[in-house]
Design a protein around this motif. Structure first.
Motif, PDB file in Angstrom:
ATOM      1  N   ALA A   1     -38.764   5.198  52.260  1.00 20.15           N
ATOM      2  CA  ALA A   1     -37.466   5.051  51.593  1.00 20.15           C
ATOM      3  C   ALA A   1     -36.460   4.371  52.520  1.00 20.15           C
ATOM      4  CB  ALA A   1     -36.945   6.404  51.144  1.00 20.15           C
TER       5      ALA A   1
ATOM      6  N   GLU B   1     -36.902   0.640  52.816  1.00 25.27           N
ATOM      7  CA  GLU B   1     -36.484  -0.133  51.643  1.00 25.27           C
ATOM      8  C   GLU B   1     -35.138  -0.830  51.875  1.00 25.27           C
ATOM      9  OE1 GLU B   1     -37.868  -0.814  48.525  1.00 25.27           O
ATOM     10  OE2 GLU B   1     -39.714  -0.036  49.418  1.00 25.27           O
TER      11      GLU B   1
ATOM     12  N   ARG C   1     -26.489   7.444  39.379  1.00 26.87           N
ATOM     13  CA  ARG C   1     -27.741   6.703  39.211  1.00 26.87           C
ATOM     14  C   ARG C   1     -28.757   7.716  38.709  1.00 26.87           C
ATOM     15  NH1 ARG C   1     -27.664   3.368  44.905  1.00 26.87           N
ATOM     16  NH2 ARG C   1     -26.040   1.898  44.305  1.00 26.87           N
TER      17      ARG C   1
ATOM     18  N   PHE D   1     -32.668   8.719  40.029  1.00 29.39           N
ATOM     19  CA  PHE D   1     -32.880   7.917  41.242  1.00 29.39           C
ATOM     20  C   PHE D   1     -33.966   8.509  42.132  1.00 29.39           C
ATOM     21  CE2 PHE D   1     -32.160   6.987  45.694  1.00 29.39           C
ATOM     22  CZ  PHE D   1     -32.082   5.604  45.690  1.00 29.39           C
TER      23      PHE D   1
ATOM     24  N   GLU E   1     -37.520   8.383  40.490  1.00 34.26           N
ATOM     25  CA  GLU E   1     -38.105   7.045  40.375  1.00 34.26           C
ATOM     26  C   GLU E   1     -38.352   6.362  41.714  1.00 34.26           C
ATOM     27  OE1 GLU E   1     -35.320   5.095  37.795  1.00 34.26           O
ATOM     28  OE2 GLU E   1     -35.971   6.238  36.030  1.00 34.26           O
ATOM     29  N   ASN E   2     -37.659   6.779  42.774  1.00 35.80           N
ATOM     30  CA  ASN E   2     -37.743   6.066  44.050  1.00 35.80           C
ATOM     31  C   ASN E   2     -38.488   6.798  45.158  1.00 35.80           C
ATOM     32  OD1 ASN E   2     -36.083   3.471  43.742  1.00 35.80           O
ATOM     33  ND2 ASN E   2     -34.802   5.029  42.780  1.00 35.80           N
ATOM     34  N   TYR E   3     -38.960   7.989  44.896  1.00 34.63           N
ATOM     35  CA  TYR E   3     -39.704   8.752  45.895  1.00 34.63           C
ATOM     36  C   TYR E   3     -41.007   9.229  45.270  1.00 34.63           C
ATOM     37  CZ  TYR E   3     -35.455   8.712  48.681  1.00 34.63           C
ATOM     38  OH  TYR E   3     -34.364   8.310  49.409  1.00 34.63           O
TER      39      TYR E   3
END
Length: 156
Positions: free
Chosen positions: A30, A33, A124, A127, A130-132
Motif C-alpha cells: 500500500a 502505491e 472514499r 477504500f 478495495e485497496n488492501y
C-alpha cells in the motif's frame, strides 16, 4: 519551529524508513502505491529518524498528505502538530488545498487533524476493502471507508 530537529527530503528509495511508514499505513504494498510519486521527508533528532511524512501533489492546487508517522517514543509530544505546521507554512502558498485521508474508525487520527485545523469534506467509500488484500481492523472495527479532511485556515 522544528529548530532542534532536522527535516531531510529522501531522494534515494533505498533510504525510505519503512519501519516508520508502517506506523501510518498497514502494508508495504500500500505504501509503495504512492511512495515513489511523493516527496518523502524524514524528521531527525541527533541524526536518528523519529518521524516521516509523504506529500503527493494531486494537481497544481492540491497537495495530499499520504503518510505522516511519528515514532512511538515521540508520539503525544506535539511533534505531529509541528510537522503539520511546517507543511502548511512551506506548501500552502503553492498548494492552497491541503488534504489528508484516514480511516473512518480512526477516531484519534480524525481528532488530531481536526485539532490542527482540518475539517471533514468527504468519504472514499470502501477504500480499505478495495485497496488492501487482507481485512484491516482498528479499534476492533473493520476498516471500510476513508474520511477525507481538508485544511481550513482559521481566518477563512
Amino acid at each position: 519551529m522544528l529548530a532542534d530537529l532536522e527535516i531531510k527530503q529522501i531522494t534515494n528509495h533505498k533510504d525510505y524508513p519503512y519501519d516508520l511508514l508502517l506506523l501510518a499505513d498497514e502494508t508495504v504494498d500500500a505504501i509503495n502505491e504512492y511512495l515513489f510519486d511523493s516527496a518523502v521527508f524524514v524528521v531527525e533528532e541527533q541524526q536518528q529518524p523519529i518521524a516521516v511524512f509523504c506529500l503527493y501533489p494531486i494537481d497544481s492546487e492540491t497537495l495530499e498528505i499520504k503518510n505522516i508517522a511519528v515514532a512511538v517514543a515521540h508520539q503525544n509530544s506535539g511533534l505531529g502538530s509541528k510537522i503539520l505546521r511546517h507543511i502548511r507554512q512551506t506548501y500552502l502558498a503553492k498548494y492552497p488545498n491541503l488534504i489528508v485521508g484516514t480511516a473512518d474508525c480512526g477516531l484519534d487520527q480524525i481528532r488530531f487533524y481536526e485539532r490542527n485545523g482540518f475539517v471533514k469534506y468527504g468519504i472514499r467509500r470502501n477504500f480499505f476493502i478495495e485497496n488492501y488484500e487482507q481485512p484491516i481492523y482498528e479499534n476492533g472495527q473493520l476498516l471500510k471507508d476513508m474520511v477525507l479532511l481538508k485544511y481550513q485556515p482559521q481566518d477563512a
